[in-house]
Write an enzyme that holds these catalytic residues in place. Sequence first.
Site, mmCIF file in Angstrom:
data_model
loop_
_atom_site.group_PDB
_atom_site.id
_atom_site.type_symbol
_atom_site.label_atom_id
_atom_site.label_comp_id
_atom_site.label_asym_id
_atom_site.label_seq_id
_atom_site.Cartn_x
_atom_site.Cartn_y
_atom_site.Cartn_z
ATOM 1 N N LYS A 1 0.796 -1.662 0.035
ATOM 2 C CA LYS A 1 -0.195 -0.059 -0.237
ATOM 3 C C LYS A 1 0.817 0.674 0.296
ATOM 4 O O LYS A 1 0.600 2.450 -0.533
ATOM 5 C CB LYS A 1 -0.660 0.266 1.128
ATOM 6 C CG LYS A 1 -2.174 -1.292 1.055
ATOM 7 C CD LYS A 1 -3.691 -0.673 2.279
ATOM 8 C CE LYS A 1 -4.158 -2.027 2.253
ATOM 9 N NZ LYS A 1 -5.607 -1.988 3.486
ATOM 10 N N ASP B 1 -9.544 2.926 2.483
ATOM 11 C CA ASP B 1 -9.623 2.795 4.569
ATOM 12 C C ASP B 1 -11.050 3.710 4.417
ATOM 13 O O ASP B 1 -11.052 3.366 5.602
ATOM 14 C CB ASP B 1 -8.667 1.831 4.718
ATOM 15 C CG ASP B 1 -8.330 0.744 3.539
ATOM 16 O OD1 ASP B 1 -8.418 0.004 2.831
ATOM 17 O OD2 ASP B 1 -6.760 0.499 3.141
#
Length: 272
Positions: free
Chosen positions: A70, A106
């Site tokens: 990420k 997220d």
Amino acid sequence: MINGKTKIIGIFGDPIEHTLSPLMHNAAFKHLKLNYCYVPFNVKREQLKEAVQAIKALNLIGVNITVPHKEAVIEYLDQLSEEAKHIGAVNTILNENGKLKGFNTDSMGFIISLQKEKVSVKDKNILILGAGGAAKAIAYGILKEGGNLYIFNRTLSKAYKIKASFSGIGKIEVIEELNNEVMEKIQIIINATSLGLKEKDPMPLNPSLIKKEHVFYDIVYPETSIMREAKKIGCKTIGGLGMLLWQAALAFEIWTSKPAPVKVMKKFLKNF
Ligand code: ATR
């Protein structure tokens, strides 16, 4: 049915076998009769660059990025959304006519999952356990929504780093020692460490510090031992599947420009 017109979306991670994302997205595509297909790719760190370039070469619609890429993926992208820039992590990429744009769903995924449980973070005192990638995305979402943040982490320097990069957004303090005095002012506790993934893991905090008035949110699923303790104490508890669901719903909307069929996606997640 996959045919010559099928649009492909992927997920890059390592390991990747346990991902639940293909399940949710393919169920959603099927439900809306969209000719899309979502596939997992095991991408090693050494080949992340080539894999990201392949998004363009293969004309993929986009991909999800998961552990451990990420943060590393950012240098290979053409553009970043506001939140991805601040958080320094990307979980969703859109291929916009050959330009790769990175997003972090997220963060809002977490906030929506709380809203669905009728929990607001505005003006609440919130303790985050952990200072890794997940903690950073959650911290950003909470500060944006007006929560007061307290961060505790095994490696204190990482907590101070988050404080330094986010202090312009909202109120954020590092907690060096967890004790009753601190816990009394806290309303929401979030386990954003990876502790609990393995049955043998220690707990991220001593359960004697949890009070029944606390809302206890654990991003780790299935149910961890600390979550069971929080339930026993009488807390309102929230598990990590909601965050997984909502980050997926937001990514779905980025790729397809259509509202995600969240109920269908949730059903598949729950059945699993
Ligand atoms: P993720 O992307 O899931 O957030 P990560 O960035 O590796 O994963 O972060 C893992 C978090 O769990 C970190 O806060 C880590 O603490 P450190 O910063 O001290 O490494 C925390 N964590 C993992 N194992 C731990 C352990 N045994 N005890 C305490 N904290 C732990």
